[in-house]
Write a protein that holds these residues in place. Sequence first.
Motif: not given
Length: 390
Positions: A77-79, A383-390
């Motif tokens: 979590f949170l790097l 459609l262009g997407q950028l996804r981030l999971s922290l």
Amino acid sequence: MRQGLLFLLVVVCLVAARAEAFPWMIRHGYASCATCHHDPSGGALLTPYGRAQSELLLAARYGEQKEGEEVRPTTAFLLGAVTLPDWLNLGLSFRGGGLVTRAGDDTDVRPLQMVSDLRANIAVGPVRAGGSVGFVARGARFAALTNFEENNVVSREHWLGLANEDQTLLLRAGRMTLPFGLRTVEHTLWARQLTRTDHNEQQQHGVALAYNIEGLRTEVMAILGNFQLHPDLYRERGYSGYVEWAPFTRAAFGVSSLLTHARYDVVTKRPSFLRQAHGVFARVAPVKPLVFLLEADVLLDRPEGGPLASGYTGLLQVDYELKQGFHLLATAEVLQRPGVHVTALGGWLSFDYFILPQLEVRLDAILSHPGQSAPEPNVLSLLGQLRLSL
């Protein structure tokens, strides 16, 4: 003005997200979703083990992989900046991008902010609890806690549960994604929209029981209604469930069933509305780089005083992993809405790049004929997407 919109789009993308379900993980022998997700049917918050697999099996490799290489602490979590107690798991998920749609002579360009959620899971002895809270600028009205035209606070899931000692059974009560068919990241697929089983906003409140053992997984849910939808006359009651059997390491086959009734249907506004969907699905990896995903569903609708109308929807998706972290996908889908005798056809070509365990970029080109009436023009979407999971 255009520079400002471009800047806004870039900012949205840079904080935008992934903590979704990838049914093509069957290529690695993962038939059970509960191994990597707190939701036993997949999607939503990853377990610590699931975070580790994001680095080992999903993310692109930029150097020689060493035998016995350990997972880096930045997968946490949170790097890894915050150490959580063993009973608590948290995740920040963001997803955004841009969409260009052309139908006939009309072109529409819009930025997208789809998910900005804080997700949590608690495990104390046999007790389990999960939930999420987030913000959406537009859409996701069925998941909203507030009631504005735009800029709403949403909670896509919140539930309390009990697990048995060997973690094979999980009984939950609350708001959950309906157990049905393939749980995929493409929540706009017709199979997800027409069965109303997407993970973006179509969760329902109810009681669900999931059972997972090696080679077999199942979940059934008694649907009590979406209590975030008002008034009550639009709320659906009924059931949804599936059973999936994995006879081989990289092959699984399942059946799904759903039946609901509402005093008035929230989409069509027809009274005493009975809605059904029944189908089959499969996940097969004949060789490790190549995965076939298949779903076919019969759709049945009947309003009060009206005849039973039937239709169908289905999809076939092929995922090819060029090398770890780089995916090419082709998807074909078909739809005939109940009572509408025009067939809709759609096709997707997609490129998916898992830059880091926490960061993914995806590009989709989608061509479809809506199938509402014969003269309608084809619709092309980029459609262009950028996804981030922290």
